[in-house]
Motif scaffolding. Sequence first.
Motif, short mmCIF file in Angstrom:
data_model
loop_
_atom_site.label_atom_id
_atom_site.label_comp_id
_atom_site.label_asym_id
_atom_site.label_seq_id
_atom_site.Cartn_x
_atom_site.Cartn_y
_atom_site.Cartn_z
N PHE A 1 0.83 -1.21 0.00
CA PHE A 1 0.00 0.00 0.00
C PHE A 1 0.86 1.26 0.00
O PHE A 1 0.60 2.20 -0.76
CB PHE A 1 -0.92 -0.01 1.22
N LEU A 2 1.90 1.27 0.83
CA LEU A 2 2.78 2.44 0.86
C LEU A 2 3.54 2.58 -0.46
O LEU A 2 3.87 3.70 -0.87
CB LEU A 2 3.76 2.32 2.02
N ALA B 1 0.89 3.97 -2.99
CA ALA B 1 0.20 5.18 -2.56
C ALA B 1 0.97 6.43 -2.98
O ALA B 1 2.19 6.36 -3.24
CB ALA B 1 0.02 5.17 -1.04
N ASN C 1 3.84 10.51 0.71
CA ASN C 1 3.33 10.99 2.00
C ASN C 1 4.46 10.98 3.01
O ASN C 1 5.62 10.70 2.67
CB ASN C 1 2.15 10.12 2.48
N THR D 1 6.20 7.43 3.42
CA THR D 1 7.06 7.05 2.31
C THR D 1 8.31 7.91 2.22
O THR D 1 9.37 7.45 1.77
CB THR D 1 6.28 7.13 0.99
#
Length: 346
Positions: free
Chosen positions: A163-164, A167, A170, A173
């Motif tokens: 997911f990271l 994604a 952010n 990350t």
Amino acid sequence: MDSYGGKGAGGVGDDAGAGGPDQGVTPARESARGIEPTRERTPARLADAGTRAVEPAEVEASAEAVSPAGATATGDADATGPAAAAGDADETGTPAAATGAVPPRPGAVPAPSPEAGAAGAGGGVPHGPRAGIAALSLPYQVVAAVALAMVAVFACVHLAMVFLHVAPSNTLTKQHGEAVDDWVYPEFEQNWKLFAPNPLQQNNSVEVRAQIAGTDGGRRTTGWIDLSAQDAERIRGSLLPSHTEQNELRRAWDFYLGSHTEDHRPNGMRGELSERYMRRIVMLRLDEKELGGRVQKIQLRSVSRPVPAPAWSTEKADTRPAYRSCPWWRITAADRPAGATVEAAR
């Protein structure tokens, strides 16, 4: 008559022997003679005697009287005595001794049967054999529980890392991007461009050509060799294609483009590293071919061929290929497979 004005001792004895009451003996005289006064048996005293407390000794005596041994003996005696002869008849008129059944004691509560206890404990349904982890012994249950916990933890960590990875940028990350990349690449690489608003609509390939130094001292340049087509041919029809054959060349080329400017200048150490990486991959492929000499230089280019629109579509697209060529790179001993092995050993 004696000095008390009544009958003598003999008279008293005669009256007592005859069963008559001793009218002349009063409580006071009984006390004087050392005799305990006789209490009157009035109704009140009889009521007190009937409601007196039971002494512990009497309770123990009663318990001994109603013991299992005594009950057995009594039952045997009753079975052979007059009561057995007379017989205790049940509702049908059959004597209890004839049927072999022992009549219940008055006031006794019958014990529940094992079947009724099992049904009551299971809510009316008897317990069946256990299945699954519950059927295992305690050590195996612990091992199974630990294994399931480890699988659950790995699954949660993997989903979080993927997911990271996919994604948008952010805080997490930015701080832990290197750890996320180490987890994802190369086995769990994700390419979400297939589901993007603008999915890939072109085929990209990497091609190479080389300058060869012949044994006669002459030099010549080979034609363009499609390295991506070679990888596709190797994995076509394979049930278990190699991850290296599928992604090594493509990922290396993406690494090179992302670490260089439009005019192919490296962006720091990552750019220089990507160049060495590409040269070694290409030389591994060229050494498998008989080129008729020693490779001195190589040149790479990427070819983008747009996918034509389907026949039912009215979309008009330019299907001419687009090229992006790199400069010529000189090949050293460190770029060759043997040289790379020696350098790594150092």
